[in-house]
Design a protein around this motif. Structure first.
Motif, PDB file in Angstrom:
ATOM      1  N   PHE A 176       0.875  -1.264   0.139  1.00 45.87           N
ATOM      2  CA  PHE A 176      -0.036  -0.056   0.060  1.00 45.87           C
ATOM      3  C   PHE A 176       0.874   1.305   0.009  1.00 45.87           C
ATOM      4  O   PHE A 176       0.998   1.883   0.975  1.00 45.87           O
ATOM      5  CB  PHE A 176      -0.726  -0.004   1.245  1.00 45.87           C
ATOM      6  N   GLN A 177       1.614   1.396  -1.027  1.00 40.14           N
ATOM      7  CA  GLN A 177       2.429   2.766  -0.929  1.00 40.14           C
ATOM      8  C   GLN A 177       1.742   3.777  -2.251  1.00 40.14           C
ATOM      9  O   GLN A 177       1.215   3.412  -3.100  1.00 40.14           O
ATOM     10  CB  GLN A 177       3.841   2.353  -1.788  1.00 40.14           C
ATOM     11  N   VAL A 178       1.803   5.060  -1.882  1.00 37.54           N
ATOM     12  CA  VAL A 178       1.306   5.903  -2.438  1.00 37.54           C
ATOM     13  C   VAL A 178       2.140   6.128  -3.885  1.00 37.54           C
ATOM     14  O   VAL A 178       3.308   6.124  -3.734  1.00 37.54           O
ATOM     15  CB  VAL A 178       1.314   7.286  -1.688  1.00 37.54           C
ATOM     16  N   GLY A 179       1.131   6.288  -4.843  1.00 38.10           N
ATOM     17  CA  GLY A 179       1.928   6.582  -6.003  1.00 38.10           C
ATOM     18  C   GLY A 179       1.919   5.257  -6.914  1.00 38.10           C
ATOM     19  O   GLY A 179       2.200   5.135  -7.904  1.00 38.10           O
ATOM     20  N   ASP A 180       1.027   3.997  -6.578  1.00 36.00           N
ATOM     21  CA  ASP A 180       0.913   3.025  -7.213  1.00 36.00           C
ATOM     22  C   ASP A 180       0.087   3.299  -8.397  1.00 36.00           C
ATOM     23  O   ASP A 180      -0.046   2.738  -9.408  1.00 36.00           O
ATOM     24  CB  ASP A 180       0.299   1.765  -6.534  1.00 36.00           C
ATOM     25  N   LEU A 181      -0.929   4.376  -8.244  1.00 35.39           N
ATOM     26  CA  LEU A 181      -1.942   4.572  -9.102  1.00 35.39           C
ATOM     27  C   LEU A 181      -1.652   5.602 -10.234  1.00 35.39           C
ATOM     28  O   LEU A 181      -0.960   6.655  -9.998  1.00 35.39           O
ATOM     29  CB  LEU A 181      -3.251   5.070  -8.623  1.00 35.39           C
ATOM     30  N   SER A 182      -1.702   5.326 -11.521  1.00 35.47           N
ATOM     31  CA  SER A 182      -1.361   6.217 -12.608  1.00 35.47           C
ATOM     32  C   SER A 182      -2.447   7.216 -12.894  1.00 35.47           C
ATOM     33  O   SER A 182      -3.628   6.672 -12.874  1.00 35.47           O
ATOM     34  CB  SER A 182      -0.957   5.316 -13.827  1.00 35.47           C
ATOM     35  N   THR A 183      -2.276   8.169 -13.726  1.00 35.26           N
ATOM     36  CA  THR A 183      -3.240   9.043 -14.245  1.00 35.26           C
ATOM     37  C   THR A 183      -4.107   8.165 -15.117  1.00 35.26           C
ATOM     38  O   THR A 183      -5.307   8.310 -15.018  1.00 35.26           O
ATOM     39  CB  THR A 183      -2.701  10.158 -14.853  1.00 35.26           C
ATOM     40  N   THR A 184      -3.589   7.438 -16.129  1.00 34.75           N
ATOM     41  CA  THR A 184      -4.394   6.525 -16.873  1.00 34.75           C
ATOM     42  C   THR A 184      -5.359   5.796 -16.088  1.00 34.75           C
ATOM     43  O   THR A 184      -6.715   5.515 -16.657  1.00 34.75           O
ATOM     44  CB  THR A 184      -3.645   5.827 -18.041  1.00 34.75           C
ATOM     45  N   SER A 185      -4.816   4.887 -15.386  1.00 34.60           N
ATOM     46  CA  SER A 185      -5.736   3.924 -14.551  1.00 34.60           C
ATOM     47  C   SER A 185      -6.764   4.553 -13.718  1.00 34.60           C
ATOM     48  O   SER A 185      -8.009   4.068 -13.686  1.00 34.60           O
ATOM     49  CB  SER A 185      -5.153   3.205 -13.573  1.00 34.60           C
ATOM     50  N   ILE A 186      -6.659   5.896 -13.180  1.00 33.96           N
ATOM     51  CA  ILE A 186      -7.538   6.643 -12.464  1.00 33.96           C
ATOM     52  C   ILE A 186      -8.593   7.021 -13.434  1.00 33.96           C
ATOM     53  O   ILE A 186      -9.736   7.013 -13.485  1.00 33.96           O
ATOM     54  CB  ILE A 186      -7.006   7.805 -11.939  1.00 33.96           C
ATOM     55  N   ALA A 187      -8.285   7.578 -14.558  1.00 30.04           N
ATOM     56  CA  ALA A 187      -9.101   7.940 -15.459  1.00 30.04           C
ATOM     57  C   ALA A 187     -10.065   6.848 -16.331  1.00 30.04           C
ATOM     58  O   ALA A 187     -11.267   7.073 -16.362  1.00 30.04           O
ATOM     59  CB  ALA A 187      -8.692   8.884 -16.973  1.00 30.04           C
ATOM     60  N   VAL A 188      -9.425   5.688 -16.352  1.00 29.81           N
ATOM     61  CA  VAL A 188     -10.133   4.660 -16.987  1.00 29.81           C
ATOM     62  C   VAL A 188     -11.159   4.236 -15.954  1.00 29.81           C
ATOM     63  O   VAL A 188     -12.398   3.836 -16.129  1.00 29.81           O
ATOM     64  CB  VAL A 188      -9.011   3.610 -17.433  1.00 29.81           C
ATOM     65  N   THR A 189     -10.565   3.877 -14.611  1.00 37.11           N
ATOM     66  CA  THR A 189     -11.580   3.694 -13.597  1.00 37.11           C
ATOM     67  C   THR A 189     -13.015   4.478 -13.444  1.00 37.11           C
ATOM     68  O   THR A 189     -13.990   3.962 -13.354  1.00 37.11           O
ATOM     69  CB  THR A 189     -11.120   3.445 -12.410  1.00 37.11           C
ATOM     70  N   LEU A 190     -12.594   5.831 -13.328  1.00 35.06           N
ATOM     71  CA  LEU A 190     -13.538   6.707 -12.948  1.00 35.06           C
ATOM     72  C   LEU A 190     -14.412   6.853 -14.000  1.00 35.06           C
ATOM     73  O   LEU A 190     -15.704   7.215 -14.418  1.00 35.06           O
ATOM     74  CB  LEU A 190     -13.021   8.084 -12.524  1.00 35.06           C
ATOM     75  N   LEU A 246     -10.097   3.009  -4.690  1.00 41.02           N
ATOM     76  CA  LEU A 246      -8.688   3.350  -5.393  1.00 41.02           C
ATOM     77  C   LEU A 246      -7.957   4.031  -4.205  1.00 41.02           C
ATOM     78  O   LEU A 246      -6.557   3.629  -4.121  1.00 41.02           O
ATOM     79  CB  LEU A 246      -8.914   4.357  -6.760  1.00 41.02           C
ATOM     80  N   ALA A 247      -8.468   4.958  -3.509  1.00 43.48           N
ATOM     81  CA  ALA A 247      -7.764   5.385  -2.386  1.00 43.48           C
ATOM     82  C   ALA A 247      -7.519   4.435  -1.306  1.00 43.48           C
ATOM     83  O   ALA A 247      -6.196   4.420  -0.624  1.00 43.48           O
ATOM     84  CB  ALA A 247      -8.423   6.591  -1.865  1.00 43.48           C
ATOM     85  N   MET A 248      -8.327   3.444  -0.988  1.00 41.00           N
ATOM     86  CA  MET A 248      -8.141   2.553  -0.106  1.00 41.00           C
ATOM     87  C   MET A 248      -7.037   1.634  -0.444  1.00 41.00           C
ATOM     88  O   MET A 248      -6.544   1.069   0.199  1.00 41.00           O
ATOM     89  CB  MET A 248      -9.422   2.062   0.179  1.00 41.00           C
ATOM     90  N   GLY A 249      -7.198   1.144  -1.778  1.00 40.14           N
ATOM     91  CA  GLY A 249      -6.250   0.227  -2.110  1.00 40.14           C
ATOM     92  C   GLY A 249      -4.799   0.822  -2.515  1.00 40.14           C
ATOM     93  O   GLY A 249      -3.785   0.002  -2.708  1.00 40.14           O
ATOM     94  N   SER A 250      -4.683   2.075  -2.410  1.00 36.15           N
ATOM     95  CA  SER A 250      -3.079   2.729  -2.701  1.00 36.15           C
ATOM     96  C   SER A 250      -2.408   3.185  -1.498  1.00 36.15           C
ATOM     97  O   SER A 250      -1.273   3.072  -1.552  1.00 36.15           O
ATOM     98  CB  SER A 250      -3.184   3.823  -3.747  1.00 36.15           C
ATOM     99  N   ASN A 251      -3.363   3.074  -0.366  1.00 33.06           N
ATOM    100  CA  ASN A 251      -2.464   3.672   1.000  1.00 33.06           C
ATOM    101  C   ASN A 251      -3.224   3.096   1.890  1.00 33.06           C
ATOM    102  O   ASN A 251      -4.417   3.439   2.271  1.00 33.06           O
ATOM    103  CB  ASN A 251      -2.539   5.314   0.835  1.00 33.06           C
ATOM    104  N   ILE A 252      -2.499   2.570   2.857  1.00 34.87           N
ATOM    105  CA  ILE A 252      -3.197   1.748   4.195  1.00 34.87           C
ATOM    106  C   ILE A 252      -3.729   2.701   5.078  1.00 34.87           C
ATOM    107  O   ILE A 252      -4.449   2.499   5.807  1.00 34.87           O
ATOM    108  CB  ILE A 252      -2.217   0.799   4.696  1.00 34.87           C
ATOM    109  N   THR A 253      -2.918   4.026   5.058  1.00 35.82           N
ATOM    110  CA  THR A 253      -3.406   5.069   6.055  1.00 35.82           C
ATOM    111  C   THR A 253      -4.634   5.569   5.579  1.00 35.82           C
ATOM    112  O   THR A 253      -5.598   5.732   6.569  1.00 35.82           O
ATOM    113  CB  THR A 253      -2.483   6.126   6.052  1.00 35.82           C
ATOM    114  N   ILE A 254      -4.774   5.666   4.426  1.00 40.40           N
ATOM    115  CA  ILE A 254      -6.134   6.183   4.126  1.00 40.40           C
ATOM    116  C   ILE A 254      -7.436   5.249   4.137  1.00 40.40           C
ATOM    117  O   ILE A 254      -8.509   5.483   4.528  1.00 40.40           O
ATOM    118  CB  ILE A 254      -6.168   6.480   2.283  1.00 40.40           C
ATOM    119  N   SER A 255      -7.005   3.857   3.980  1.00 39.03           N
ATOM    120  CA  SER A 255      -7.786   2.832   4.077  1.00 39.03           C
ATOM    121  C   SER A 255      -8.412   2.790   5.533  1.00 39.03           C
ATOM    122  O   SER A 255      -9.611   2.602   5.711  1.00 39.03           O
ATOM    123  CB  SER A 255      -7.147   1.308   3.779  1.00 39.03           C
TER     124      SER A 255
END
Length: 224
Positions: free
Chosen positions: A15-29, A72-81
């Motif tokens: 769960f490290q910040v930065g695992d998400l790319s702009t493309t994956s975020i755009a496709v998911t949303l 997406l936020a919960m899956g990318s950072n354990i603190t946010i989760s």
């Protein structure tokens, strides 16, 4: 480094910040927006006009996007989760749902957001198609007619036998649900399945001692 430190390190690395790319975020949303609009139009054209709520429908369209973003936020950072779990645990929803079918749409919208947020786009599309086919398919099934309530007021209490005899001409099953008598007359409430409502009302109204007759019907739940 002991075994507990190894587990802790592996979890934190996952769960490290930065695992998400702009493309994956755009496709998911973007996928969440499309399926949210799909649910919007299904609810708009599939709901009964008397229960349609435009604000509720807009909420259905936006819930997949919100839920997918949370996933997406919960899956990318354990603190946010952990923070999301704590924040959502104190949320209370007090708005009453007017139609039971609205609960189905509400859970449908939330579940689509969860599935999309997990990256299972194909499952989300199949789920939408399956639920839509089920909703419209159930509407095509024949519905048994709900019982009617016949309310009759008369001048004499001895009128009951004649009323039941007339009612049985138009229904196989007649049940007297209520009897009320007073000095001015009497009143009966009969439960029955009516085949010809207009003729039944006319025949009872033609009885000399009948002062009023009412037939109450509804399109609610059917009792078996």
């Amino acid at each position: 480094m002991n075994f507990a430190d190894v587990i802790k390190k592996s979890v934190l690395e996952k769960f490290q910040v930065g695992d998400l790319s702009t493309t994956s975020i755009a496709v998911t949303l973007g996928m969440a927006v499309l399926l949210g609009l799909f649910i919007y139009f299904v609810y708009r054209f599939g709901s009964k006009s008397g229960f349609y709520n435009r604000d509720f429908n807009k909420s259905l369209a936006t819930l997949p996007v919100i839920t997918a973003a949370i996933m997406l936020a919960m899956g990318s950072n354990i603190t946010i989760s952990l923070g999301m779990v704590g924040a959502l645990s104190i949320v209370r929803f007090r708005n009453a749902v007017k139609a039971p079918i609205d609960l189905t749409y509400l859970f449908w919208s939330i579940s689509i957001g969860i599935v999309i947020g997990a990256g299972l786009f194909e499952l989300a599309v199949i789920l939408c198609l399956a639920i839509t086919a089920l909703l419209y398919g159930l509407d095509l099934l024949p519905v048994f007619r709900a019982p009617c309530l016949l309310v009759v007021s008369g001048k004499e209490i001895t009128l009951e036998a004649e009323l039941i005899a007339i009612a049985k001409e138009y229904s196989r099953s007649v049940k007297v649900r209520s009897r009320n008598a007073s000095k001015s007359g009497a009143e009966w409430i009969l439960e029955m399945q009516v085949r010809n409502e207009r003729d039944l009302l006319q025949k009872i109204a033609d009885v000399d001692t009948v002062t009023s007759v009412h037939l109450i019907t509804h399109d609610g739940d059917v009792r078996f």
